[in-house]
Write an enzyme that holds these catalytic residues in place. Sequence first.
Site, PDB file in Angstrom:
ATOM      1  N   ARG A 183       3.532  -7.632  12.979  1.00  0.00           N
ATOM      2  CA  ARG A 183       1.897  -7.194  14.115  1.00  0.00           C
ATOM      3  C   ARG A 183       0.801  -8.512  13.283  1.00  0.00           C
ATOM      4  NH1 ARG A 183      -0.659  -2.270   9.998  1.00  0.00           N
ATOM      5  NH2 ARG A 183       1.375  -0.847  10.644  1.00  0.00           N
ATOM      6  N   ARG A 208       4.280   0.791   2.313  1.00  0.00           N
ATOM      7  CA  ARG A 208       4.016  -0.684   3.263  1.00  0.00           C
ATOM      8  C   ARG A 208       3.602  -1.529   2.361  1.00  0.00           C
ATOM      9  NH1 ARG A 208       0.599  -3.819   6.731  1.00  0.00           N
ATOM     10  NH2 ARG A 208       1.762  -4.148   8.862  1.00  0.00           N
ATOM     11  N   ARG A 242      -5.063   5.547   0.346  1.00  0.00           N
ATOM     12  CA  ARG A 242      -4.511   4.946   0.409  1.00  0.00           C
ATOM     13  C   ARG A 242      -4.892   3.591  -0.579  1.00  0.00           C
ATOM     14  NH1 ARG A 242      -3.003   3.003   6.174  1.00  0.00           N
ATOM     15  NH2 ARG A 242      -2.670   4.624   6.944  1.00  0.00           N
ATOM     16  N   CYS A 292       0.339  10.689   9.137  1.00  0.00           N
ATOM     17  CA  CYS A 292       0.907  10.128  10.751  1.00  0.00           C
ATOM     18  C   CYS A 292       2.648   9.802  10.436  1.00  0.00           C
ATOM     19  CB  CYS A 292       0.892   8.860  10.803  1.00  0.00           C
ATOM     20  SG  CYS A 292       1.546   8.271  12.283  1.00  0.00           S
ATOM     21  N   ARG A 333       0.597  -1.266   0.342  1.00  0.00           N
ATOM     22  CA  ARG A 333      -0.093   0.080   0.442  1.00  0.00           C
ATOM     23  C   ARG A 333       0.446   1.789  -0.013  1.00  0.00           C
ATOM     24  NH1 ARG A 333       1.717   2.872   4.191  1.00  0.00           N
ATOM     25  NH2 ARG A 333       1.072   2.275   6.300  1.00  0.00           N
ATOM     26  N   GLU A 337      -2.951  -3.750  12.321  1.00  0.00           N
ATOM     27  CA  GLU A 337      -2.533  -3.414  13.850  1.00  0.00           C
ATOM     28  C   GLU A 337      -2.588  -3.161  15.138  1.00  0.00           C
ATOM     29  OE1 GLU A 337      -1.867   1.578  13.389  1.00  0.00           O
ATOM     30  OE2 GLU A 337      -0.137   1.607  14.067  1.00  0.00           O
ATOM     31  N   GLU A 361      -7.404   7.174   7.236  1.00  0.00           N
ATOM     32  CA  GLU A 361      -6.219   7.786   7.942  1.00  0.00           C
ATOM     33  C   GLU A 361      -6.072   9.241   6.765  1.00  0.00           C
ATOM     34  OE1 GLU A 361      -3.539   5.750   9.826  1.00  0.00           O
ATOM     35  OE2 GLU A 361      -2.275   6.947   9.537  1.00  0.00           O
ATOM     36  N   THR A 367       4.597   8.473  10.684  1.00  0.00           N
ATOM     37  CA  THR A 367       5.435   7.276  10.737  1.00  0.00           C
ATOM     38  C   THR A 367       5.569   6.976   8.855  1.00  0.00           C
ATOM     39  OG1 THR A 367       3.470   6.050  10.884  1.00  0.00           O
ATOM     40  CG2 THR A 367       4.815   6.074  12.676  1.00  0.00           C
TER      41      THR A 367
HETATM   42  N1  ARG Z   1      -0.794   7.203  17.416  1.00  0.00           N
HETATM   43  C1  ARG Z   1      -0.095   5.956  17.273  1.00  0.00           C
HETATM   44  C2  ARG Z   1       0.811   5.160  17.873  1.00  0.00           C
HETATM   45  O1  ARG Z   1       1.523   6.319  18.065  1.00  0.00           O
HETATM   46  C3  ARG Z   1      -0.641   4.955  15.724  1.00  0.00           C
HETATM   47  C4  ARG Z   1       1.123   5.402  14.693  1.00  0.00           C
HETATM   48  C5  ARG Z   1       1.436   4.317  13.717  1.00  0.00           C
HETATM   49  N2  ARG Z   1      -0.079   3.740  13.136  1.00  0.00           N
HETATM   50  C6  ARG Z   1      -0.727   4.596  11.903  1.00  0.00           C
HETATM   51  N3  ARG Z   1      -1.806   3.530  11.907  1.00  0.00           N
HETATM   52  N4  ARG Z   1      -0.624   5.594  11.522  1.00  0.00           N
HETATM   53  O2  ARG Z   1       1.125   4.739  18.639  1.00  0.00           O
END
Ligand code: ARG
Length: 377
Positions: free
Chosen positions: A328, A299, A248, A290, A145, A333, A244, A292
């Site tokens: 995971r 991913r 995606r 996010c 993704r 998640e 999110e 990350t």
């Molecule tokens: N905000 C969450 C944490 O800090 C998830 C972070 C990563 N996951 C995500 N779906 N962006 O643990």
Amino acid sequence: MAKASQLKSKCMKCEEKCGKGKASPEVLNQLEAGFAKLSNSDSVSMLKRFLTREVLDKCKQKKTSFGSTLLDCIQSGLENLDSGIGVYAADPECYEVFNELFDPIIEEYHNFKKTDKQPTTDWGNVGLLGNLDPKGEFVLSTRVRCCRTIKGYPFNPCMTEENYKDIESQGQNVLNSLSGELSGTYIPLKGMSKDVQQTLINDHYLFKEGDRFLQAANAFRYWPAGRGIFFNKNKTFLVWLCEEDHLRIMTMQPGGNVGDVYNRLVTAVNEIQKKITFVTDRRLGYLTFCPTNLGTTIRASVHIKLPTLSKNMDQFKILADKYHLQIRGGAGEHSDSADGIYDLSNKRRLGLTEFQCIKQMYDGITELIKTEKAAKR
Ligand code: ARG
């Protein structure tokens, strides 16, 4: 490519590059209260470690031109003290306006320094990847993704109902224009029956509802407006709208044929990018909600059974780390493994190319399968 700095206007009040106006007294109070709560907690989140008094003082007054404050970025971590990170960007500018907080988080999570730059998109030689598990002994399915943000819109916490609907209709138009293997149907979440929704979730096609980290980040406003899923006939190409991230984009199929899955993703993303302009930053690559997911946003994962290796979780984690893989549970998640099925994916996605991301997963899983076979004997 639009730099985050190009999107930003100079603040008239404080003459700093911090967007329009300053945070209100109410926001400042909440920030102070949140900071006190965090400091007195035993949270080990990155937010707790990197939001020092100095960083708070530097960031607390600022606002982006979308109107986002530091509070919009950290409210999830303030509420969920067990967060790993605890921070989301309320809009694409936040990475620069609140860089005192985001930079050290990005540096630690991605091993990516302030002076590093995301390489330009390079999907690489798609033909180099094959099937990880031709006999079908270990790999149940493969998925890749990526995330995309449409230029001109903030992220969830600042999005209006109108924004959600706009993104949905733009996304839907482009997706409905795809042809061949990519042609499919868009189903909005609004009006979707609970049965259909649950079946799609159980089969790992649709996002779950109610993630408490996203909830606290204010990512569920106007739910289910604008949210939905597009998929082709075989459900090997899917797009989530306004979960999110704005988009995606993902491809998946049973078995371990990474080559096929990756190839299809590259084709799909290239087709979609002909029609929508996405936000990129010269330093951080594609910008996501996010931190990350920055960079390539790739991913690449497999659902895999490694019964011998996973008997000893500590060893399994050490081995996964060695190959830069994240473990995971099979249900996504924050889930545990059921029936010894694990979801393994590339951990790195910023500071390397798209091809390098997928190659790391490919090489890592190849090694894990070799080790599993050897350990079984
Ligand atoms: N905000 C969450 C944490 O800090 C998830 C972070 C990563 N996951 C995500 N779906 N962006 O643990």
